[in-house]
Design a protein around this motif. Sequence first.
Motif: not given
Length: 171
Positions: A39-47, A135-141, A146-156
């Motif tokens: 999703f963020y590869i398609l819309f990187p400005h949303l990062l 640089e932003w693509f390499r950061m994404l992949i 490595t980031l927490n995905f779920i919960g109150k502090s996750g990526l979701k």
Amino acid sequence: MLMYHPAQDANHCVFRTLLILEHMVHETMDVAVYRLIDFYILFPHLLKFLEPLPTQLRPYKQILQNIPEPFENLANTKRILFELEPLQTVALHNLLATDLIELDIFKSQRLKRTSENLPDELKNALQTSHLANTEWFRMLINEFPTLNFIGKSGLKKRTGLMEFRYDVEPK
């Protein structure tokens, strides 16, 4: 008037998926994280709207702020992510059918590239892609998995794109 956007192109999704798998430093990636990365590869400005920005991504803050805004207006990003999922599923099934993703790993909701050779033209396109050198693509992949995905502090929650309130957080 007909408008083309790569978010509605299954073949482009296959290419993006291979681009991710060929350039990531991790051996495997969770499918849910892959969907968000795509999703963020398609819309990187949303990062730049990740709130709050995870500590591991703070060195990239200026890079994210410098991503230009597109000409299109995205009214409902949650809906776009939801509508992208069937296309991503088709792309993943195409890669499974051509033995480019390991089936056993996929059954556990993870992605891993097989050792199957790609055609030279495709391999060259993946290696010379301008996107892979940003640089932003390499950061994404490399950082997102490595980031927490779920919960109150996750990526979701930080992305605001997915429901997180019912996640069971590990203890």
